[in-house]
Design a protein around this motif. Structure first.
Motif, short mmCIF file in Angstrom:
data_model
loop_
_atom_site.label_atom_id
_atom_site.label_comp_id
_atom_site.label_asym_id
_atom_site.label_seq_id
_atom_site.Cartn_x
_atom_site.Cartn_y
_atom_site.Cartn_z
N TRP A 125 0.83 -1.21 0.00
CA TRP A 125 0.00 0.00 0.00
C TRP A 125 0.86 1.26 0.00
CZ3 TRP A 125 -3.66 -1.89 4.44
CH2 TRP A 125 -4.54 -2.84 3.92
N ALA A 126 1.99 1.22 0.71
CA ALA A 126 2.90 2.36 0.70
C ALA A 126 3.50 2.57 -0.69
CB ALA A 126 4.01 2.16 1.74
N ILE A 127 3.81 1.49 -1.40
CA ILE A 127 4.32 1.60 -2.76
C ILE A 127 3.24 2.21 -3.66
CG2 ILE A 127 5.05 0.27 -4.78
CD1 ILE A 127 6.37 -1.71 -2.84
N ILE A 128 2.01 1.76 -3.52
CA ILE A 128 0.91 2.30 -4.32
C ILE A 128 0.74 3.79 -4.05
CG2 ILE A 128 -1.59 2.22 -4.71
CD1 ILE A 128 -1.41 -0.80 -4.03
N ASP A 129 0.78 4.18 -2.78
CA ASP A 129 0.65 5.59 -2.42
C ASP A 129 1.79 6.42 -3.02
OD1 ASP A 129 -1.68 5.19 -0.98
OD2 ASP A 129 -0.65 5.02 0.95
N ALA A 130 3.02 5.90 -2.95
CA ALA A 130 4.17 6.63 -3.48
C ALA A 130 4.08 6.80 -4.99
CB ALA A 130 5.47 5.91 -3.11
N VAL A 131 3.62 5.77 -5.69
CA VAL A 131 3.50 5.86 -7.14
C VAL A 131 2.33 6.76 -7.53
CG1 VAL A 131 2.98 4.53 -9.22
CG2 VAL A 131 4.65 3.68 -7.60
N ASN A 132 1.19 6.59 -6.86
CA ASN A 132 0.01 7.38 -7.19
C ASN A 132 0.21 8.86 -6.93
OD1 ASN A 132 -1.46 5.23 -8.12
ND2 ASN A 132 -2.64 4.97 -6.25
N ALA A 133 1.08 9.21 -5.99
CA ALA A 133 1.34 10.63 -5.70
C ALA A 133 2.00 11.33 -6.87
CB ALA A 133 2.23 10.75 -4.46
N LYS A 134 2.67 10.58 -7.74
CA LYS A 134 3.38 11.20 -8.86
C LYS A 134 2.76 10.91 -10.21
CE LYS A 134 7.85 11.56 -6.66
NZ LYS A 134 9.29 11.42 -6.85
N LEU A 135 1.65 10.17 -10.24
CA LEU A 135 0.98 9.86 -11.50
C LEU A 135 -0.27 10.70 -11.67
CD1 LEU A 135 1.09 5.95 -11.70
CD2 LEU A 135 2.40 7.57 -13.05
N PRO A 136 -0.66 10.99 -12.92
CA PRO A 136 -1.95 11.66 -13.13
C PRO A 136 -3.10 10.75 -12.70
CG PRO A 136 -0.86 11.18 -15.23
CD PRO A 136 0.07 10.77 -14.15
N SER A 137 -4.23 11.33 -12.39
CA SER A 137 -5.34 10.57 -11.83
C SER A 137 -5.84 9.46 -12.76
CB SER A 137 -6.49 11.50 -11.45
OG SER A 137 -6.97 12.16 -12.60
N ASP A 138 -5.68 9.61 -14.05
CA ASP A 138 -6.14 8.57 -14.99
C ASP A 138 -5.25 7.32 -14.96
OD1 ASP A 138 -8.12 10.29 -15.74
OD2 ASP A 138 -7.12 10.93 -17.59
N ASP A 139 -3.99 7.47 -14.58
CA ASP A 139 -3.04 6.36 -14.61
C ASP A 139 -2.78 5.75 -13.24
OD1 ASP A 139 -2.74 6.74 -17.31
OD2 ASP A 139 -1.02 8.09 -17.08
N GLN A 140 -3.48 6.21 -12.20
CA GLN A 140 -3.20 5.73 -10.85
C GLN A 140 -3.67 4.29 -10.64
OE1 GLN A 140 -4.71 8.55 -8.02
NE2 GLN A 140 -3.09 10.03 -8.50
N PHE A 141 -3.04 3.63 -9.68
CA PHE A 141 -3.33 2.25 -9.35
C PHE A 141 -4.37 2.18 -8.24
CE2 PHE A 141 0.86 2.12 -11.20
CZ PHE A 141 0.84 0.96 -11.95
N GLY A 142 -5.30 1.23 -8.36
CA GLY A 142 -6.26 0.98 -7.30
C GLY A 142 -5.69 -0.01 -6.30
N TYR A 143 -6.39 -0.18 -5.18
CA TYR A 143 -5.90 -1.07 -4.13
C TYR A 143 -6.40 -2.50 -4.29
CZ TYR A 143 -4.15 2.99 -1.68
OH TYR A 143 -3.44 4.10 -1.35
N LEU A 144 -7.37 -2.74 -5.14
CA LEU A 144 -7.94 -4.08 -5.30
C LEU A 144 -7.72 -4.59 -6.72
CD1 LEU A 144 -11.32 -3.56 -3.43
CD2 LEU A 144 -9.24 -4.60 -2.54
N GLY A 145 -7.86 -5.89 -6.90
CA GLY A 145 -7.79 -6.49 -8.23
C GLY A 145 -6.38 -6.66 -8.75
#
Length: 120
Positions: free
Chosen positions: A27-47
């Protein structure tokens, strides 16, 4: 038999603990990546599936070249896998299933967390 059962319980609980730690780290990796990506390319927490995990790791390496979260996730996963292999031995599985499980898991962990993707 009692010592064996206590050791088995400790390794199964250890595997669960490292699994939870790995999830929190993911989850910390997802948060770190999503902080620098545009909202269309962000990763979700499920699936999650292997290709999506590798894509997240590629993005993390690109956006955080000096980041330590990915190696930490690999260490947690490796410790969890080690606990499961030892637990299989304590349960009484034969050598061949344990060896195949350990080698297969080690290769999967290496491809997922530790290999350098630029070499492919």
């Amino acid at each position: 038999m009692t010592v064996r059962l206590i050791a088995l319980s400790a390794f199964v609980l250890g595997a669960g603990g490292f699994g939870i730690a790995s999830t929190v780290n993911q989850w910390a990796i997802i948060d770190a990546v999503n902080a620098k990506l545009p909202s269309d390319d962000q990763f979700g927490y499920l699936g999650w599936y292997q290709a999506k995990i590798l894509r997240l790791h590629r993005e993390y390496r690109r956006l955080h070249p000096d980041g330590r979260l990915l190696k930490r996730a690999g260490v947690y996963a490796m410790l969890m896998w080690f606990c499961l292999v030892v637990a299989m031995g304590l349960i009484g599985f034969g050598f061949l299933p344990i060896a195949l499980f350990a080698i297969g898991g080690g290769l999967l962990l290496w491809f997922t967390y530790f290999r350098d993707p630029s070499t492919l």
